[in-house]
Write a protein that holds these residues in place. Structure first.
Motif: not given
Length: 333
Positions: A65-80
């Motif tokens: 994401f270059f145009h959405f909240l640049p320079g910030r972080t997100a808790i990133t998660f996944s399943t299978y």
């Protein structure tokens, strides 16, 4: 213990269960194509609720994401698992793996608590196809919203309009959508159809979801000029010239051992897109390249300087170019 959670986004047709989560519309008697939706007693259940394969804080730029909240972080998660079958998958160790039926449930509240602890500004369902976490996201997104967080996902775009509508109402703010190439690429390699991905992108934009498109250019698969032009023409026609388009460099993974994409082919793709009128075109997986940066499409001024996944400088006034005042697509805070 084995956990089955009641699924949503399905209907019954003449006593048969038809899943409405993705464009496959599986008629499920036992297990769906994705391997995570199972029929029991004429009802549909999911094996992925709270069944997480990974969770960590990551930069928004890595999605990308270059145009959405640049320079910030997100808790990133996944399943299978996944609902496509790309032989070059970078996350094959989870996308090609069936979800374990015995697992420790991670509650949606725990994900949000981690985000707050890490100082994240958003949640992001990513790594494998987040559509398969549908029921979990419906519970997680409103909780995140109540704590002032944004909700995002990195998707292959194979979600149906019905399911996308439901996610939007639950609090989905932004999507990064992966377009693999033209119809031949999807049919030959991914067991899907490109037209459905573009329909999803169109629908997301109409719903007011921030979108960015990404095209992984793979050596001698989809990096020829004809395929690139097809992607660019559809991008302009379906989502418009203001939506960012990322061309990212492939590296060998899973079943593919072709060499990394020549950088000059990616640069050629950028040239084609810019010539056709796409305002924001980027190169990914080539740290230090000038097309990691955001430039004003009107005056050419450097607006956001990046190196790899780090933002080094932001020269915006709100969502406008500091120099000429042109409005820049995106969500900047």
């Amino acid at each position: 213990m084995i956990r089955l959670y009641k699924a949503k986004a399905y209907r019954k047709v003449k006593g048969k269960i038809v899943c409405q989560l993705c464009w496959r519309f599986c008629k499920i008697e036992d297990v769906g194509w994705c391997g995570v939706r199972v029929a029991k007693g004429n009802e549909l259940y999911t094996l992925t609720y709270g069944n997480l394969s990974a969770m960590e804080s990551r930069p928004m730029e890595i999605k990308p994401f270059f145009h959405f909240l640049p320079g910030r972080t997100a808790i990133t998660f996944s399943t299978y698992s996944c609902n496509l079958d790309c032989p070059w998958c970078q996350n094959w160790h989870i996308s090609k793996m069936a979800p374990p039926q015995v697992y420790k449930l991670v509650k949606p509240e725990e994900v949000v608590e981690k985000a707050i602890l890490y100082g994240d500004i958003a949640t992001c369902a990513s790594f494998n196809e987040p559509t398969l976490l549908f029921e979990y996201l419906l519970d997680l997104f409103p909780i995140a919203k109540s704590k002032g967080l944004y909700n995002t996902m990195v998707s292959n775009g194979y979600i149906t309009p019905l399911a996308l509508n439901i996610l939007k109402k639950a609090g989905l703010d932004a999507m990064n959508i992966d377009i693999k190439g033209d119809e031949e690429v999807y049919e030959r390699y991914c067991k899907g159809k490109a037209k459905f991905v573009w329909r999803t992108a169109e629908k997301a934009k109409k719903l007011g979801i921030h979108i960015e498109m990404v095209n992984l250019l793979i050596t001698d698969v989809n990096d020829d000029e004809d395929c690139v032009r097809w992607v660019v023409e559809n991008h302009i026609r379906r989502v418009g010239e203001k939506v960012p388009l990322h061309f990212t460099r492939y590296h060998p993974a899973y079943l593919f051992d072709k060499p990394p994409t020549p950088v000059e082919r990616i640069e050629r793709a950028v040239e084609i897109a810019k010539r056709e009128g796409v305002e924001f075109v980027y190169i990914g997986n080539v740290p230090g390249h000038k097309y990691e940066n955001t430039y004003c499409p009107n005056c050419g001024e450097l607006l956001i300087k990046r190196y790899s996944y780090r933002v080094l400088d932001v020269r915006l006034k709100g969502n406008r170019c500091w120099r000429c005042g042109k409005e820049i697509y995106g969500h900047f805070i």
